[in-house]
Scaffold this motif. Structure first.
Motif, PDB file in Angstrom:
ATOM      1  N   LEU A 763       0.868  -1.057  -0.089  1.00 54.09           N
ATOM      2  CA  LEU A 763      -0.151   0.265   0.385  1.00 54.09           C
ATOM      3  C   LEU A 763       0.592   1.354  -0.532  1.00 54.09           C
ATOM      4  CD1 LEU A 763      -2.435   1.567  -0.247  1.00 54.09           C
ATOM      5  CD2 LEU A 763      -2.810   1.431   2.733  1.00 54.09           C
ATOM      6  N   LEU A 764       0.618   1.782  -1.071  1.00 52.77           N
ATOM      7  CA  LEU A 764       1.510   3.548  -1.070  1.00 52.77           C
ATOM      8  C   LEU A 764       0.501   4.271  -0.836  1.00 52.77           C
ATOM      9  CD1 LEU A 764       3.832   1.967  -4.302  1.00 52.77           C
ATOM     10  CD2 LEU A 764       4.464   2.277  -1.604  1.00 52.77           C
ATOM     11  N   ILE A 765       1.023   5.008   0.145  1.00 54.73           N
ATOM     12  CA  ILE A 765      -0.152   6.687  -0.495  1.00 54.73           C
ATOM     13  C   ILE A 765       0.612   7.813  -0.830  1.00 54.73           C
ATOM     14  CG2 ILE A 765      -2.005   8.233   1.884  1.00 54.73           C
ATOM     15  CD1 ILE A 765      -1.571   5.241   3.239  1.00 54.73           C
ATOM     16  N   LYS A 766       0.667   9.135  -1.330  1.00 52.13           N
ATOM     17  CA  LYS A 766       1.374   9.888  -2.203  1.00 52.13           C
ATOM     18  C   LYS A 766      -0.375  11.049  -0.877  1.00 52.13           C
ATOM     19  CE  LYS A 766       2.864  12.718  -5.557  1.00 52.13           C
ATOM     20  NZ  LYS A 766       3.054  12.451  -7.361  1.00 52.13           N
ATOM     21  N   PRO A 767       0.405  11.610   0.323  1.00 53.51           N
ATOM     22  CA  PRO A 767      -0.696  13.027   0.240  1.00 53.51           C
ATOM     23  C   PRO A 767      -0.184  13.649  -0.124  1.00 53.51           C
ATOM     24  CG  PRO A 767       0.507  11.340   2.320  1.00 53.51           C
ATOM     25  CD  PRO A 767       1.561  11.338   0.977  1.00 53.51           C
ATOM     26  N   SER A 768      -1.301  14.707  -0.375  1.00 56.31           N
ATOM     27  CA  SER A 768      -1.811  16.030  -1.207  1.00 56.31           C
ATOM     28  C   SER A 768      -0.964  17.355  -0.208  1.00 56.31           C
ATOM     29  CB  SER A 768      -3.273  16.638  -1.272  1.00 56.31           C
ATOM     30  OG  SER A 768      -4.051  16.034  -0.158  1.00 56.31           O
ATOM     31  N   ASP A 769      -0.792  16.866   0.868  1.00 58.90           N
ATOM     32  CA  ASP A 769       0.144  17.713   1.748  1.00 58.90           C
ATOM     33  C   ASP A 769       1.063  17.999   2.643  1.00 58.90           C
ATOM     34  OD1 ASP A 769      -1.770  18.303   3.789  1.00 58.90           O
ATOM     35  OD2 ASP A 769      -2.970  19.689   1.715  1.00 58.90           O
ATOM     36  N   ALA A 770       1.126  18.284   3.012  1.00 58.02           N
ATOM     37  CA  ALA A 770       2.030  18.625   4.722  1.00 58.02           C
ATOM     38  C   ALA A 770       1.361  18.147   5.980  1.00 58.02           C
ATOM     39  CB  ALA A 770       3.057  19.660   5.120  1.00 58.02           C
ATOM     40  N   LEU A 771      -0.282  18.403   5.845  1.00 58.79           N
ATOM     41  CA  LEU A 771      -0.974  18.301   6.794  1.00 58.79           C
ATOM     42  C   LEU A 771      -1.670  17.045   7.161  1.00 58.79           C
ATOM     43  CD1 LEU A 771      -2.907  18.894   9.602  1.00 58.79           C
ATOM     44  CD2 LEU A 771      -4.392  20.016   7.766  1.00 58.79           C
ATOM     45  N   ALA A 772      -2.100  16.038   4.980  1.00 57.73           N
ATOM     46  CA  ALA A 772      -2.314  15.304   4.870  1.00 57.73           C
ATOM     47  C   ALA A 772      -1.256  14.097   5.608  1.00 57.73           C
ATOM     48  CB  ALA A 772      -2.910  14.945   3.584  1.00 57.73           C
ATOM     49  N   GLN A 773       0.212  14.178   5.244  1.00 56.47           N
ATOM     50  CA  GLN A 773       0.864  13.488   5.890  1.00 56.47           C
ATOM     51  C   GLN A 773       1.387  13.602   6.757  1.00 56.47           C
ATOM     52  OE1 GLN A 773       3.869  12.775   3.468  1.00 56.47           O
ATOM     53  NE2 GLN A 773       4.482  11.433   4.861  1.00 56.47           N
ATOM     54  N   GLU A 774       1.122  14.565   8.159  1.00 55.20           N
ATOM     55  CA  GLU A 774       1.344  15.024   9.372  1.00 55.20           C
ATOM     56  C   GLU A 774       0.064  13.529  10.226  1.00 55.20           C
ATOM     57  OE1 GLU A 774       0.791  17.425  12.411  1.00 55.20           O
ATOM     58  OE2 GLU A 774       1.510  18.346  11.252  1.00 55.20           O
ATOM     59  N   ARG A 775      -1.404  13.527   9.387  1.00 58.24           N
ATOM     60  CA  ARG A 775      -2.371  12.628  10.020  1.00 58.24           C
ATOM     61  C   ARG A 775      -1.757  11.835   9.422  1.00 58.24           C
ATOM     62  NH1 ARG A 775      -7.299  17.739   8.056  1.00 58.24           N
ATOM     63  NH2 ARG A 775      -6.458  18.763  10.339  1.00 58.24           N
ATOM     64  N   GLU A 790       1.633  -5.275   3.499  1.00 61.22           N
ATOM     65  CA  GLU A 790       3.109  -6.159   3.964  1.00 61.22           C
ATOM     66  C   GLU A 790       4.196  -5.030   3.538  1.00 61.22           C
ATOM     67  OE1 GLU A 790       4.913 -10.623   2.287  1.00 61.22           O
ATOM     68  OE2 GLU A 790       4.710  -8.494   0.524  1.00 61.22           O
ATOM     69  N   ARG A 791       3.736  -3.813   2.975  1.00 63.08           N
ATOM     70  CA  ARG A 791       4.795  -2.762   2.910  1.00 63.08           C
ATOM     71  C   ARG A 791       3.767  -1.809   2.901  1.00 63.08           C
ATOM     72  NH1 ARG A 791       6.119  -0.177  -1.542  1.00 63.08           N
ATOM     73  NH2 ARG A 791       7.802   1.373  -1.074  1.00 63.08           N
ATOM     74  N   LEU A 792       3.309  -0.864   3.235  1.00 57.10           N
ATOM     75  CA  LEU A 792       3.171   0.288   3.457  1.00 57.10           C
ATOM     76  C   LEU A 792       4.499   2.177   3.767  1.00 57.10           C
ATOM     77  CD1 LEU A 792       0.839   2.557   4.096  1.00 57.10           C
ATOM     78  CD2 LEU A 792       1.110   2.101   6.558  1.00 57.10           C
ATOM     79  N   GLU A 793       3.936   2.159   2.444  1.00 54.69           N
ATOM     80  CA  GLU A 793       4.981   3.897   2.539  1.00 54.69           C
ATOM     81  C   GLU A 793       3.623   5.466   2.113  1.00 54.69           C
ATOM     82  OE1 GLU A 793       8.082   6.177  -0.395  1.00 54.69           O
ATOM     83  OE2 GLU A 793       7.836   3.522  -0.829  1.00 54.69           O
ATOM     84  N   ILE A 794       3.433   5.950   2.816  1.00 56.29           N
ATOM     85  CA  ILE A 794       3.372   7.356   2.777  1.00 56.29           C
ATOM     86  C   ILE A 794       4.262   8.246   2.461  1.00 56.29           C
ATOM     87  CG2 ILE A 794       1.754   8.775   4.051  1.00 56.29           C
ATOM     88  CD1 ILE A 794       1.337   6.282   6.305  1.00 56.29           C
ATOM     89  N   THR A 800       5.255   7.283  -8.536  1.00 54.71           N
ATOM     90  CA  THR A 800       4.242   6.851  -8.704  1.00 54.71           C
ATOM     91  C   THR A 800       3.947   5.334  -9.476  1.00 54.71           C
ATOM     92  OG1 THR A 800       2.837   8.940  -9.705  1.00 54.71           O
ATOM     93  CG2 THR A 800       2.014   6.431  -9.970  1.00 54.71           C
ATOM     94  N   PRO A 801       3.898   4.231  -9.209  1.00 54.34           N
ATOM     95  CA  PRO A 801       3.859   2.947  -9.616  1.00 54.34           C
ATOM     96  C   PRO A 801       3.578   2.716 -10.934  1.00 54.34           C
ATOM     97  CG  PRO A 801       2.437   2.841  -7.502  1.00 54.34           C
ATOM     98  CD  PRO A 801       2.656   4.567  -8.204  1.00 54.34           C
ATOM     99  N   THR A 810      -9.778  12.358  -1.104  1.00 54.69           N
ATOM    100  CA  THR A 810      -9.653  14.185  -0.490  1.00 54.69           C
ATOM    101  C   THR A 810      -8.496  13.548   0.118  1.00 54.69           C
ATOM    102  OG1 THR A 810     -12.241  14.071  -1.149  1.00 54.69           O
ATOM    103  CG2 THR A 810     -10.766  16.127   0.869  1.00 54.69           C
ATOM    104  N   GLY A 811      -7.666  14.383  -0.032  1.00 52.78           N
ATOM    105  CA  GLY A 811      -6.312  14.735   0.400  1.00 52.78           C
ATOM    106  C   GLY A 811      -5.325  13.543   0.738  1.00 52.78           C
ATOM    107  N   ALA A 812      -5.595  12.922  -0.844  1.00 59.12           N
ATOM    108  CA  ALA A 812      -4.514  11.666  -1.290  1.00 59.12           C
ATOM    109  C   ALA A 812      -4.351  11.004  -2.024  1.00 59.12           C
ATOM    110  CB  ALA A 812      -3.934  11.137   0.616  1.00 59.12           C
ATOM    111  N   GLU A 813      -3.470   9.920  -3.123  1.00 60.03           N
ATOM    112  CA  GLU A 813      -4.553   9.725  -3.669  1.00 60.03           C
ATOM    113  C   GLU A 813      -3.337   8.129  -3.153  1.00 60.03           C
ATOM    114  OE1 GLU A 813      -2.803   9.832  -7.827  1.00 60.03           O
ATOM    115  OE2 GLU A 813      -2.314  12.151  -6.903  1.00 60.03           O
ATOM    116  N   LEU A 814      -4.266   6.778  -3.128  1.00 61.49           N
ATOM    117  CA  LEU A 814      -3.667   5.095  -3.090  1.00 61.49           C
ATOM    118  C   LEU A 814      -3.084   4.774  -4.312  1.00 61.49           C
ATOM    119  CD1 LEU A 814      -6.801   5.289  -0.957  1.00 61.49           C
ATOM    120  CD2 LEU A 814      -4.470   6.483   0.205  1.00 61.49           C
ATOM    121  N   PHE A 815      -2.317   3.952  -3.893  1.00 61.98           N
ATOM    122  CA  PHE A 815      -1.760   2.585  -5.333  1.00 61.98           C
ATOM    123  C   PHE A 815      -1.404   1.785  -4.057  1.00 61.98           C
ATOM    124  CE2 PHE A 815      -0.519   7.249  -6.057  1.00 61.98           C
ATOM    125  CZ  PHE A 815      -0.909   7.038  -6.929  1.00 61.98           C
TER     126      PHE A 815
END
Length: 890
Positions: A763-775, A790-794, A800-801, A810-815
């Motif tokens: 699971l790969l998560i790309k936050p849209s901004d610093a606040l989303a990254q923090e949350r 098995e692997r989580l990256e934020i 982009t894979p 709202t606030g992120a993209e998930l891959f």
């Protein structure tokens, strides 16, 4: 509460909720501890609801269950809010209906009331009353109604009888009650007068019979038409309009009444409609209300041609002894043979039927007692226009009430029955004096004769039930209950008895107490079957509320009825809804069992929310405050369907599906401080939630509340929750919203490509901004727990894979790189479908925002919300477009 091993928890809250066990346990407990007994506490504000008294004609139906459940919800809420509440029970003697039921049972034994005589018959009715009053009380208990039985009343008990006499005498002395010979609605089956609003009009296919009445001087005839030829035997005139040129030369002449041979005049009167029929009408003053009034103006004789059973009498001549409808057939035949009746045409018209017996009502000249209504109506209308006016919910029903008041006629209050309040009038055989008295009379005040006979009639049932809000509180005595609990606060009733009952209570309250009898009238609709049909014996589609309770429990029935619709509207009954609400009760039960299993000796005194609260802790506390505020506001507005929706969503989604699942991390973890804080939050939220739900589901909430750590004797007298700004955490709500959207999206993707939760994923998560990254970083443990990666990256710097499932939130993209588990073409199709949906949403909002009408009328807040939605959809659309471009380029 001490630490409990598993078997003790099973004793407190067994694995499965048993409604019967809880209902049989807690109702006696509430009654024995007098939690429903109203106290006149000078330090509390009173709140009063008097139950609309059910008739002692039989057992309660589903409509009663709805009506009383709504009252009980209001009463229980107000008690918890600190009011001194009185929910006053009582029953109505229901004159015509009850007498008819008892007479029917006597007929089965081969006897009539006349065989027994008045005194013995009334004793039989009292026996019936005691039996069915007992049944009704049992049903009230089954429903869980918070009634103060120490104040239970009956419309014919001693106190209410005193009130009825007082009102009768006062109105008589004021000249507002009189005895007169007037046209009334007569029920030939029940053999009694009935009031205008007890007449149900049905569309009937009848006929208009055209007849020629010959002029006495032999110069011709005048044509009349009627739908009731049998009444012609009582004709005493023919009337025409004074400006009708066709008949001006005939006014003052006479005609010969066919068959009877009576000479009757032709009169002119503005009442006649020259456009209807021939423009000439037969006048039968003893058998038509309009003819009666016209007859008075022209001093016409009043000839009654049938008796109280609808049988033709001696005035009908050769037709004497025939039933009125048999007479109609015969007279049509005879008049046709004589050439008098020359045309019969089909005619659809409204025919009055008795609400009680369904017999065709006969307009009938009879000596009866009446209330002169106009002065009372004027007082009600003046009050309705004032600031003190009774509030109707929904407000539209006030217009129905006003229309009836504005068009009111004198009210016939005497009934030819034996069961009811006997009219307090005596007639002197020697001098003919009529004596109206509060007390029984044995001597004539005029001639001192003792030859007195009390009027045989009784009063209309609505005469006594119209005094219900104050007669039940001790009026005419200035009782302490009257001083404290009157006026009452809310009347809950169906729209079908606004005229019968609500209007009469208002004008009686104003006349005899100087106050409206209640502040608010809450109107509900009727309960129909699942196909929208009215429930009736003839259709066989009625539902016994006791059967529903037997199968699913009182709480499930109450919740179904109370949340079934908005005020004033009908609702349909579905067994599936009751079952769903039983499942809702089970959901609450299971959540509470989970809490108990994880409290490990936790006591109410151990609640401590001063420690470090996790994001889920803050979120559920914050959601609870919003739920408290919404539930309180909507309850005050009587929007019980909306209250139910708010509570259902909070309990099922927020508490059970999200918070309890997230609470398992600290509860099962090794951090004791976090565990204690979570226990404190869990007990607090459950306690407050059960209190909010208690008015709707009193039994299960009491059962759970007593098993959980708590303070107090009963949830029914626990304080109503109040929203606390201290526990509102907007940031935590936003953070949880992001975490939940991540978890939902991952679950949806798994489901879409059939990857079970047990299988590890990347699971790969790309936050849209610093606040989303923090949350997202703070919520990493929850993402790991509920997404099973098995692997989580934020990371905002995420590359982009290739060939991955994706989701734009709202606030992120998930891959989710799922090489070997997904077809690339399938993912492209899925994203194209998502893109089409986003296109549609953007277009929909654009149309709204470019609509001049919407922009002119919509509040700024609504416009701002729509613009924010469109910006969000456009951002998501752009990301989907970009992702599609990436996939298609590979």
């Amino acid at each position: 509460m001490s630490s409990q091993p598993t078997q003790d928890i099973d004793q407190l809250l067994p694995k499965n909720y048993d409604p019967k066990a809880a209902e049989s346990k807690w109702y006696p407990y509430w009654i024995q501890n007098q939690f429903f007994k109203a106290e006149r506490d000078p330090n509390k504000r009173p709140f009063t609801i008097v139950i609309p008294p059910p008739n002692v004609t039989g057992k309660l139906h589903l409509g009663h269950a709805l009506d009383t459940t709504l009252q009980d919800i209001i009463t229980r809420t107000k008690r918890m809010q600190g009011y001194s509440t009185l929910f006053l029970p009582g029953m109505d003697h229901a004159g015509i209906a009850t007498q008819a039921r008892v007479e029917a049972t006597l007929r089965e034994e081969g006897i009539s009331r006349h065989d027994l005589g008045r005194e013995k018959f009334v004793e039989k009715v009292w026996e019936w009353k005691h039996i069915y009053a007992s049944h009704i009380r049992e049903q009230w208990e089954k429903l869980g109604l918070a009634l103060d039985y120490s104040r239970e009343r009956f419309t014919m008990d001693e106190g209410l009888s005193s009130a009825v006499r007082e009102v009768f005498v006062r109105l008589y002395e004021k000249g507002l009650i009189y005895r007169g010979n007037r046209i009334i609605n007569w029920d030939p089956a029940a053999r009694t007068a009935i009031s205008d609003i007890e007449v149900i009009y049905k569309e009937v296919k009848g006929a208009l019979h055209h007849m020629r009445y010959p002029l006495t001087d032999g110069t011709g005839y005048i044509e009349v038409a009627t739908t009731r030829p049998e009444t012609m035997l009582g004709d005493t005139a023919v009337a025409v309009h004074p400006e009708d040129e066709r008949y001006k030369h005939l006014v003052g002449k006479t005609v010969i009444l066919p068959i009877v041979g009576r000479e009757i005049p032709i009169v002119a009167d503005d009442y006649v409609d020259p456009e209807f029929g021939s423009g000439a009408v037969k006048i039968t003053p003893a058998h038509d209300p309009n003819d009666f009034e016209l007859g008075l103006r022209h001093q016409l004789p009043q000839i009654v041609v049938m008796d109280e059973t609808g049988t033709m009498n001696e005035q009908a001549g050769i037709y004497k002894g025939l039933d009125r409808f048999a007479c109609r057939k015969q007279i049509i035949k005879d008049l046709s043979e004589q050439g008098v009746m020359f045309k019969v045409e089909e005619h659809i018209h409204q025919v009055g039927h008795s609400e009680r017996s369904d017999a065709v009502v006969e307009p009938y000249l009879s000596t009866q007692w009446f209330v002169k209504m106009q002065p009372l109506a004027d007082e009600s209308l003046a009050n309705a226009a004032s600031e003190e006016s009774v509030k109707f919910v929904p407000e539209r029903f006030k217009n129905n009430y006003l229309r009836w008041i504005e068009n009111i006629r004198d009210w016939c209050i005497s009934r030819q029955l034996w069961w009811g309040h006997r009219i307090p009038a005596w007639y002197c055989s020697d001098c003919g004096e009529t004596i109206v008295s509060r007390d029984d009379v044995s001597e004539c005040p005029s001639c001192h004769s003792h030859k007195l006979e009390q009027d045989n009639d009784v009063l209309d049932t609505w005469f006594s039930s119209g005094l219900w809000p104050f007669s039940t509180l001790g009026w005419p005595e200035d009782s302490e209950d009257m001083k404290y609990f009157y006026p009452t606060n809310v009347l809950v009733t169906g729209y079908d008895i606004i005229f019968f009952w609500v209007a009469r209570m208002i004008f009686n309250g104003l006349e005899f107490t100087g106050k409206n009898p209640f502040e608010t009238v809450l109107i509900h609709g009727i309960i129909r079957d699942s196909e929208g049909r009215k429930m009736s014996k003839s259709l066989g589609n009625g539902v016994d509320p006791m059967e529903v309770i037997e199968k699913y429990g009182a709480d499930a029935l109450r919740y179904t009825l109370a949340t079934g619709n908005s005020p004033g509207n009908d609702q349909r009954f579905y067994w599936e809804k009751v079952e769903a609400n039983r499942n809702f009760a089970n959901k609450i039960w299971n959540a509470s069992r989970f809490a108990l299993m994880n409290l490990e000796g936790f006591r109410y005194e151990d609640i401590d929310l001063s420690g470090e609260l996790s994001t889920p802790d803050k979120w559920i506390l914050s959601r609870l405050q919003a739920t408290i505020a919404d539930a309180t506001r909507l309850t005050d507005a009587f929007e019980f369907g909306e209250v139910g929706r708010v509570l259902y969503n909070f309990i099922w989604d927020d508490l059970c599906d999200w918070y309890i699942e997230m609470a398992k991390l600290p509860l099962y973890g090794t951090d004791e401080a976090a565990k204690k804080t979570t226990q404190s939050v869990l007990v607090t939220v459950l306690d407050q939630t059960l209190r909010l739900l208690h008015p709707f589901m009193p039994f299960i909430t009491e059962e759970i509340w007593q098993a959980l750590p708590h303070q107090g004797e009963s949830i029914t007298v626990a304080a109503w929750p109040t929203a606390n700004e201290q526990w509102i955490f907007a940031d935590a709500e936003a953070e949880m919203s992001l975490l939940m959207e991540v978890i939902r999206s991952v679950r949806n993707i798994r489901a879409e490509v059939n990857v079970p939760m047990s299988k590890k994923i990347e699971l790969l998560i790309k936050p849209s901004d610093a606040l989303a990254q923090e949350r997202l970083a703070r919520g990493e443990d929850y993402i790991t727990r509920f997404c099973n990666p098995e692997r989580l990256e934020i990371s905002q710097q995420l590359t982009t894979p290739d060939k991955a499932m994706s989701s734009i939130i709202t606030g992120a993209e998930l891959f989710l790189p799922l090489a070997g588990l997904i077809d690339l073409d399938q993912e492209i199709k899925r994203l194209e479908k998502e893109l089409a949906t986003l296109h549609n949403e953007v277009e929909r909002i654009e149309k709204k925002l470019y609509n001049a009408g919407f922009m002119a009328k919509a509040p700024e807040k609504v416009v701002a919300e729509e613009r924010a939605k469109m910006a969000d959809y456009m951002e998501k659309r752009d990301k989907v477009i970009a992702r599609l471009a990436e996939l298609k380029s590979e």
